[in-house]
Scaffold this motif. Structure first.
Motif, PDB file in Angstrom:
ATOM      1  N   GLN A  12      95.573  14.858 147.220  1.00 48.30           N
ATOM      2  CA  GLN A  12      95.667  13.422 146.938  1.00 48.30           C
ATOM      3  C   GLN A  12      95.164  12.629 148.136  1.00 48.30           C
ATOM      4  O   GLN A  12      95.490  12.939 149.266  1.00 48.30           O
ATOM      5  N   GLN A  13      94.381  11.581 147.847  1.00 49.40           N
ATOM      6  CA  GLN A  13      93.775  10.803 148.919  1.00 49.40           C
ATOM      7  C   GLN A  13      94.825   9.990 149.669  1.00 49.40           C
ATOM      8  O   GLN A  13      95.743   9.419 149.063  1.00 49.40           O
ATOM      9  N   PRO A  14      94.669   9.882 150.998  1.00 50.24           N
ATOM     10  CA  PRO A  14      95.548   8.982 151.745  1.00 50.24           C
ATOM     11  C   PRO A  14      95.225   7.533 151.396  1.00 50.24           C
ATOM     12  O   PRO A  14      94.129   7.226 150.928  1.00 50.24           O
ATOM     13  N   VAL A  15      96.177   6.665 151.648  1.00 47.63           N
ATOM     14  CA  VAL A  15      96.016   5.239 151.363  1.00 47.63           C
ATOM     15  C   VAL A  15      95.878   4.479 152.670  1.00 47.63           C
ATOM     16  O   VAL A  15      96.732   4.590 153.557  1.00 47.63           O
ATOM     17  N   GLN A  16      94.794   3.716 152.777  1.00 52.13           N
ATOM     18  CA  GLN A  16      94.576   2.915 153.967  1.00 52.13           C
ATOM     19  C   GLN A  16      94.940   1.455 153.695  1.00 52.13           C
ATOM     20  O   GLN A  16      94.733   0.938 152.604  1.00 52.13           O
ATOM     21  N   SER A  17      95.471   0.806 154.732  1.00 48.76           N
ATOM     22  CA  SER A  17      95.760  -0.624 154.630  1.00 48.76           C
ATOM     23  C   SER A  17      95.522  -1.271 155.988  1.00 48.76           C
ATOM     24  O   SER A  17      95.748  -0.644 157.032  1.00 48.76           O
ATOM     25  N   PRO A  18      95.015  -2.511 156.012  1.00 48.93           N
ATOM     26  CA  PRO A  18      94.569  -3.263 154.844  1.00 48.93           C
ATOM     27  C   PRO A  18      93.229  -2.728 154.320  1.00 48.93           C
ATOM     28  O   PRO A  18      92.630  -1.876 154.950  1.00 48.93           O
ATOM     29  N   GLN A  19      92.774  -3.267 153.201  1.00 50.78           N
ATOM     30  CA  GLN A  19      91.471  -2.876 152.667  1.00 50.78           C
ATOM     31  C   GLN A  19      90.362  -3.528 153.471  1.00 50.78           C
ATOM     32  O   GLN A  19      89.258  -2.961 153.584  1.00 50.78           O
ATOM     33  N   ALA A  20      90.646  -4.733 153.978  1.00 46.96           N
ATOM     34  CA  ALA A  20      89.648  -5.451 154.775  1.00 46.96           C
ATOM     35  C   ALA A  20      90.362  -6.341 155.772  1.00 46.96           C
ATOM     36  O   ALA A  20      91.478  -6.804 155.520  1.00 46.96           O
ATOM     37  N   VAL A  21      89.712  -6.546 156.907  1.00 46.00           N
ATOM     38  CA  VAL A  21      90.276  -7.433 157.922  1.00 46.00           C
ATOM     39  C   VAL A  21      89.137  -8.150 158.632  1.00 46.00           C
ATOM     40  O   VAL A  21      88.083  -7.552 158.894  1.00 46.00           O
ATOM     41  N   ILE A  22      89.366  -9.432 158.903  1.00 43.78           N
ATOM     42  CA  ILE A  22      88.367 -10.247 159.594  1.00 43.78           C
ATOM     43  C   ILE A  22      88.981 -10.726 160.902  1.00 43.78           C
ATOM     44  O   ILE A  22      90.097 -11.257 160.916  1.00 43.78           O
ATOM     45  N   LEU A  23      88.246 -10.537 161.981  1.00 39.37           N
ATOM     46  CA  LEU A  23      88.745 -10.888 163.314  1.00 39.37           C
ATOM     47  C   LEU A  23      87.739 -11.757 164.046  1.00 39.37           C
ATOM     48  O   LEU A  23      86.545 -11.730 163.732  1.00 39.37           O
ATOM     49  N   ARG A  24      88.244 -12.438 165.071  1.00 38.84           N
ATOM     50  CA  ARG A  24      87.356 -13.051 166.058  1.00 38.84           C
ATOM     51  C   ARG A  24      87.340 -12.110 167.260  1.00 38.84           C
ATOM     52  O   ARG A  24      88.299 -11.378 167.522  1.00 38.84           O
ATOM     53  N   GLU A  25      86.254 -12.161 167.977  1.00 41.55           N
ATOM     54  CA  GLU A  25      86.144 -11.343 169.193  1.00 41.55           C
ATOM     55  C   GLU A  25      87.370 -11.526 170.069  1.00 41.55           C
ATOM     56  O   GLU A  25      87.838 -12.644 170.260  1.00 41.55           O
ATOM     57  N   GLY A  26      87.869 -10.417 170.583  1.00 43.40           N
ATOM     58  CA  GLY A  26      89.022 -10.482 171.468  1.00 43.40           C
ATOM     59  C   GLY A  26      90.354 -10.304 170.781  1.00 43.40           C
ATOM     60  O   GLY A  26      91.368 -10.043 171.440  1.00 43.40           O
ATOM     61  N   GLU A  27      90.364 -10.412 169.449  1.00 42.11           N
ATOM     62  CA  GLU A  27      91.620 -10.223 168.717  1.00 42.11           C
ATOM     63  C   GLU A  27      91.894  -8.746 168.492  1.00 42.11           C
ATOM     64  O   GLU A  27      91.002  -7.902 168.600  1.00 42.11           O
ATOM     65  N   ASP A  28      93.135  -8.458 168.128  1.00 45.12           N
ATOM     66  CA  ASP A  28      93.557  -7.082 167.902  1.00 45.12           C
ATOM     67  C   ASP A  28      93.694  -6.807 166.410  1.00 45.12           C
ATOM     68  O   ASP A  28      93.890  -7.724 165.604  1.00 45.12           O
ATOM     69  N   ALA A  29      93.619  -5.537 166.042  1.00 43.09           N
ATOM     70  CA  ALA A  29      93.808  -5.139 164.648  1.00 43.09           C
ATOM     71  C   ALA A  29      94.485  -3.779 164.595  1.00 43.09           C
ATOM     72  O   ALA A  29      94.345  -2.964 165.523  1.00 43.09           O
ATOM     73  N   VAL A  30      95.197  -3.561 163.501  1.00 36.79           N
ATOM     74  CA  VAL A  30      95.818  -2.266 163.244  1.00 36.79           C
ATOM     75  C   VAL A  30      95.432  -1.825 161.841  1.00 36.79           C
ATOM     76  O   VAL A  30      95.537  -2.606 160.887  1.00 36.79           O
TER      77      VAL A  30
END
Lengths: 116, 113
Positions: free
Chosen positions: B1-19
């Protein structure tokens, strides 16, 4: 650098045609893979091979076969192409067990296949 | 079974963080992270193994939570070059995967100036 080369970037075929997708790697890797990439579904494994003339089914082998006559070349065959096989096909290889990078996949740039 | 990723999409400005998270319904043995830039081949970023050993990219980090059957990819101080689709690939059994991975559906990351 490892190079995995897929013979065509874009391919257009008709329903029912037999289609060959070719992949060659130049780093003497033992392991080779065919993945299919579709939006919202990610990459799904079709077939893989750990040695010449050896093949094993992946998660979605139906409608596909493969050939590995030489170590560097791994071919994906669509016996009778159908519209639901329109997709991006990615070939990959990975080094042998004794290599420190044995867990890494090295991908080709992909073949975008359209079946009309 | 495929793993589930989240979020599906994310938009950032330079210098910001994401998980980016990757969750499995089965016990994990190893988690592999790849990035694919538009029109290019996916490229290996990092592997995390059961037991906590981590190998990979110096500017991007990841965690492996065996109990939650989840991995998270941390992108800090994002750069324009981070844009792309991120995939996690899992193995659920012991031993080396040799590239036989089950991938998630991908997370599209876009970094704007």
């Amino acid at each position: 650098d490892v190079k995995v080369t897929q013979s065509s970037r874009y391919l257009v075929k008709r329903t029912g045609e037999k289609v060959f997708l070719e992949c060659v790697q130049d780093m003497d890797h033992e392991n080779m893979f065919w993945y299919r990439q579709d939006p919202g579904l990610g990459l799904r494994l079709i077939y893989f091979s750990y040695d010449v003339k050896m093949k094993e089914k992946g998660d979605i082998p139906e409608g596909y076969s493969v050939s590995r006559e030489k170590k560097e070349r791994f071919s994906l065959i669509l016996e009778s192409a159908s519209t639901n096989q329109t997709s991006m096909y990615l070939c990959a290889s990975s080094p042998p067990m004794w290599d420190r990078d044995n867990e890494k996949l090295f991908f080709g740039s992909g073949t975008q296949l359209s079946v009309l | 079974q495929q793993p589930v990723q989240s979020p599906q999409a994310v938009i950032l400005r330079e210098g910001e963080d994401a998980v980016i998270n990757c969750s499995s319904s089965k016990a994990l043995y190893s988690v592999h992270w790849y990035r694919q830039k538009h029109g290019e081949a996916p490229v290996f970023l990092m592997i995390l193994l059961k037991g906590g050993e981590q190998k990979g990219h110096e500017k991007i980090s990841a965690s492996f939570n065996e109990k939650k059957q989840q991995s998270s990819l941390y992108l800090t101080a994002s750069q324009l070059s981070y844009s792309g689709t991120y995939f996690c690939g899992l193995t659920n059994a012991g031993g080396t995967s040799y590239g036989k991975l089950t991938f998630g559906q991908g997370t599209i990351l876009t970094v704007h100036p």
